[in-house]
Design an enzyme around this catalytic site. Structure first.
Site, PDB file in Angstrom:
ATOM      1  N   TYR A  39       0.844  -1.192   0.000  1.00 43.84           N
ATOM      2  CA  TYR A  39       0.000   0.000   0.000  1.00 43.84           C
ATOM      3  C   TYR A  39       0.886   1.251   0.000  1.00 43.84           C
ATOM      4  CZ  TYR A  39      -3.246   3.562   1.689  1.00 43.84           C
ATOM      5  OH  TYR A  39      -3.982   4.700   1.822  1.00 43.84           O
ATOM      6  N   LYS A  99     -25.737   2.231  19.998  1.00 46.55           N
ATOM      7  CA  LYS A  99     -25.681   3.687  20.116  1.00 46.55           C
ATOM      8  C   LYS A  99     -24.239   4.058  20.453  1.00 46.55           C
ATOM      9  CE  LYS A  99     -28.131   7.621  22.113  1.00 46.55           C
ATOM     10  NZ  LYS A  99     -26.998   8.387  22.618  1.00 46.55           N
ATOM     11  N   LYS A 116     -35.247   1.619  15.982  1.00 41.16           N
ATOM     12  CA  LYS A 116     -35.936   2.498  15.030  1.00 41.16           C
ATOM     13  C   LYS A 116     -37.041   1.725  14.310  1.00 41.16           C
ATOM     14  CE  LYS A 116     -31.640   5.028  14.167  1.00 41.16           C
ATOM     15  NZ  LYS A 116     -30.485   5.217  13.289  1.00 41.16           N
TER      16      LYS A 116
HETATM   17  S1  IVH Z   1     -30.190   8.156  15.124  1.00 42.83           S
HETATM   18  C1  IVH Z   1     -33.309  10.877  14.296  1.00 42.83           C
HETATM   19  N1  IVH Z   1     -28.560   6.138  15.458  1.00 42.83           N
HETATM   20  O1  IVH Z   1     -27.241   9.547  19.587  1.00 42.83           O
HETATM   21  C2  IVH Z   1     -32.367  10.053  15.017  1.00 42.83           C
HETATM   22  N2  IVH Z   1     -28.163   8.136  16.661  1.00 42.83           N
HETATM   23  O2  IVH Z   1     -29.150  10.904  21.371  1.00 42.83           O
HETATM   24  C3  IVH Z   1     -31.039  10.651  15.076  1.00 42.83           C
HETATM   25  N3  IVH Z   1     -26.165   8.066  18.060  1.00 42.83           N
HETATM   26  O3  IVH Z   1     -27.112  12.726  18.163  1.00 42.83           O
HETATM   27  C4  IVH Z   1     -30.040   9.799  15.674  1.00 42.83           C
HETATM   28  N4  IVH Z   1     -25.542   6.034  17.542  1.00 42.83           N
HETATM   29  O4  IVH Z   1     -25.051  11.258  18.111  1.00 42.83           O
HETATM   30  C5  IVH Z   1     -28.864   7.390  15.814  1.00 42.83           C
HETATM   31  N5  IVH Z   1     -27.177   4.285  15.616  1.00 42.83           N
HETATM   32  C6  IVH Z   1     -27.470   5.557  15.971  1.00 42.83           C
HETATM   33  C7  IVH Z   1     -26.690   6.287  16.868  1.00 42.83           C
HETATM   34  C8  IVH Z   1     -27.075   7.583  17.196  1.00 42.83           C
HETATM   35  C9  IVH Z   1     -25.254   7.111  18.249  1.00 42.83           C
HETATM   36  C10 IVH Z   1     -26.151   9.391  18.741  1.00 42.83           C
HETATM   37  C11 IVH Z   1     -26.201  10.543  17.808  1.00 42.83           C
HETATM   38  C12 IVH Z   1     -27.380  11.379  18.218  1.00 42.83           C
HETATM   39  C13 IVH Z   1     -27.602  10.912  19.608  1.00 42.83           C
HETATM   40  C14 IVH Z   1     -29.022  11.077  20.011  1.00 42.83           C
END
Ligand code: IVH
Length: 680
Positions: A42, A122, A297
């Protein structure tokens, strides 16, 4: 076409080919964690590209892999208004709350709605949005307040998991990708380890590491910090693409070259979500990055649309929070522990606090420099972090909350265990007890604990409490003493009975036969871990050869450098250690290679069994001597047994020996045999 034009076209073609190949390998390495070529190859591609660009500066493009770190440091970050707000999440901490959320969704969507959910870790990092126009990264911004963030494009460009150009054909003309930039735990710990030795400021947690790196005004600084990104969603999109589900979004993002968390799952119902939450929590410590929970979700976008959002939080998503890995508590005292190598480690005694899923009441402080760095006093309120299997650490001190009577920590001048002076070598951060390893009870206890541990002699049932008693009562002054313990003595100790004493003696007997590598590891030589012990065993083959090795000879062993070689040769030159090793051999600690060397012994090929009481010598000593003469010593009589030694009180083993016609000796005959071979 003129010759010059042809040459120019060739250079352009080569440049494009190199960039494409490097982008491909970046994707394999940084996004898929699955490199196809060696780093060296690389580097060769990269060097060729850099050289060609240096020769043709007019042909350098901003999205060339060489241009990740570019641009001058700036004074501040420009504000960016998000075209689609970056929402935050509602959170819950119990399954009941999660079920209530799902029930609300079902109620709003109607009884016949079929709900499926995506489950995603998360990530505990920094939320960012990436904008791609005509497949090129044109903007990266922080979330800010959700409406307006900061333009951190120059810094994000240095993160190799973030593509600068999207090679796929079907990418929308305008694509906003959202996700989390984070620092992996190993990188976080390595960073702090370096900061600790270099006396620099440490990171409080990986999120703080990612945020601080992204906030650097000089992108070259950001490039030094190992950051990466998981993408989990989209913002504004212009083009023909109309995704129907979150699952589809994640699949496309992956196709287009973004890093998507492989732990993401589609759950058919809430029960499956709950299974996911349990499973992810169980594996939290092994993921390699910090998560503070999972995000559930609603998968279908038409359902998401119908659910909508309230106060900047979508109704279609829910964050399920896991127990926090950080907590604040009070330091009630700082005590000093003495390790196996005499190292004195300050340990903070804390008001018990629930953190990282367990109650923590102690935290390591590493060394005095650490206490100075933290400016820690007894009585202070501190931030404690416990992530994964890492021992609890104090990350920060809240000086604002310091009580008037907070006391500075005083480093002891004498070993708290044995009273010997504490010394600190030049250029050493670690202070040590100056007493020998066997003279200081704390060092002895730790040494025995190591000696008995699973990867060492693996002595079952020899726990900390027992070691404490054995040393405190003077029954064990060196490892060899363990093998001299009699069941009757052990039975008198606290929490021991005849049965457990017998079990321990049997365990000791089993552990006495070991491997050369385990034996070396068990000695607890500084810098010699399991792997080094194995390498030493393999290289030298016999203890005599290892003991006689010079530092130069030791350095011939793979992965042994001057430091390890110095420790090993120093260890074997120490008279106290030499005696302790000789004593181990005398009590019959042995390993197959050594058995093989005594394969030529007078009792080679024989299997002996001892039964009944021996009066003149402890049974263990008799076993050791038999082994020295080349015999195997077994616990039970079988057809393979060649001889049985029976003392008074011999029972079923003697009967069986007689039934099988195995020759039986008494103790006097055994002693005569030993004497005949010069063993007394
Ligand atoms: S979705 C509309 N998915 O969590 C939904 N957030 O408390 C927007 N985060 O600001 C967020 N992993 O920094 C989503 N798989 C994930 C996530 C995630 C971390 C954080 C993100 C957001 C915060 C919300």
């Amino acid at each position: 076409m003129s010759a010059a034009d042809r040459a120019d076209a060739e250079v352009r073609a080569r440049l494009e080919a190199l960039r494409e190949r490097i982008r491909h390998h970046d994707h394999r390495y940084y996004v898929l964690d699955d490199p196809e070529i060696a780093d060296r190859d690389y580097d060769a591609l990269f060097d060729e590209l850099a050289a060609l660009e240096a020769a043709h500066p007019d042909l350098v493009t901003p999205d060339s892999p060489t241009q990740r770190v570019g641009g001058a440091p700036r004074g501040e970050f420009a504000s960016v208004r998000h075209e689609q707000p970056m929402l935050s999440l509602d959170k819950c901490t119990s399954l009941t709350e999660l079920e209530e959320w799902a029930a609300r969704c079902r109620k709003l969507l109607g009884a016949d709605a079929v709900l499926r959910y995506t489950c995603e870790p998360k990530i505990d990092g920094v939320a960012v949005t990436l904008r791609y126009a005509a497949r090129r990264l044109v903007l990266a911004a922080t979330r800010g307040d959700g409406e307006t963030g900061e333009d951190i494009t120059a810094n994000v460009r240095t993160i190799r998991a973030v593509p600068l150009v999207l090679d796929a054909r079907d990418v929308p003309d305008l694509l906003e990708v959202r996700g989390e930039i984070y620092m992996a735990l190993a990188e976080f710990e390595a960073f702090n380890q370096r900061a600790r030795t270099e006396g620099r400021k440490m990171l409080v947690n990986p999120r703080n590491g990612a945020a601080g790196s992204l906030r650097q005004l000089d992108p070259r600084q950001t490039a030094e910090r190992p950051l990466t990104m998981f993408c989990y969603g989209i913002g504004r999109v212009e083009g023909a693409w109309q995704p129907a589900t979150q699952t589809e979004v994640l699949a496309r993002l992956r196709d287009w070259g973004f890093r998507v968390n492989p732990e993401t799952r589609l759950a058919e119902d809430l029960k499956a979500c709950e299974g996911y939450l349990d499973d992810l929590l169980a594996r939290r410590a092994t993921l390699g990055y910090a998560i503070d929970g999972a995000v559930i979700k609603v998968d279908a976008f038409d359902q998401q649309q119908r659910l909508g959002a309230v106060t900047r939080k979508p109704r279609w998503a829910m964050a399920y929070k896991y127990p926090a890995e950080e907590a604040t508590t009070r330091v009630n005292a700082v005590e000093f522990q003495v390790g196996r190598t005499g190292a004195i480690t300050p340990v903070a005694r804390l008001d018990p606090v629930f953190v990282g899923g367990v109650t923590v009441s102690n935290a390591t402080l590493h060394n005095m420099d650490e206490i100075a760095r933290l400016d820690l006093r007894v009585g202070d309120t501190v931030l404690v972090r416990r992530a994964g299997d890492v021992i609890p650490q104090i990350m920060a001190v809240s000086t604002a909350l310091r009580p008037a009577d907070a006391r500075p920590v005083e480093f002891p001048t004498r070993c708290p265990a044995c009273g010997a002076p504490i010394v600190r070598g030049e250029n050493e951060v670690v202070a040590r007890c100056s007493a020998g390893p066997l003279a200081c009870p704390a060092q002895l206890k730790e040494g025995l604990r190591h000696f008995a541990s699973r990867l060492a002699l693996d002595i079952e049932g020899l726990g900390d409490k027992l070691i404490e008693q054995l040393v405190d009562r003077g029954l064990v002054r060196e490892p060899a003493d363990l093998f001299r313990l009699r069941a009757e003595t052990l039975a008198e100790l606290d929490r021991m009975g005849a049965k457990s004493a017998a079990r321990l003696v049997a365990a000791l007997e089993r552990s006495r036969t070991t491997t050369f590598a385990r034996f070396i590891y068990a000695l607890g030589i500084r810098e010699v871990g399991e792997a080094t012990a194995q390498a030493l065993a393999q290289h030298f083959g016999t203890l005599d050869a290892l003991r006689a090795a010079t530092p130069e000879q030791l350095e011939q062993v793979p992965d042994v450098g001057p430091v390890v070689a110095g420790q090993v040769s120093g260890y074997f030159q120490d008279p106290e250690r030499q005696r302790a090793i000789d004593d181990l051999l005398a009590v019959g600690v042995i390993w197959p290679a050594a058995e093989a060397t005594s394969a030529g012994g007078p009792l080679a090929g024989e299997t002996w069994v001892l039964t009944g009481t021996l009066e003149a010598m402890p049974r263990d000593d008799a076993r050791a001597r038999l082994r020295q003469l080349g015999a195997k010593v077994a616990d039970s009589v079988s057809r393979n047994t060649t001889r049985v030694v029976a003392g008074p009180g011999a029972g079923s083993k003697l009967e069986r020996a007689r039934a099988l016609g195995v020759p039986v000796l008494d103790e006097a005959e055994l002693l005569a045999l030993f004497a005949a071979h010069g063993l007394t």
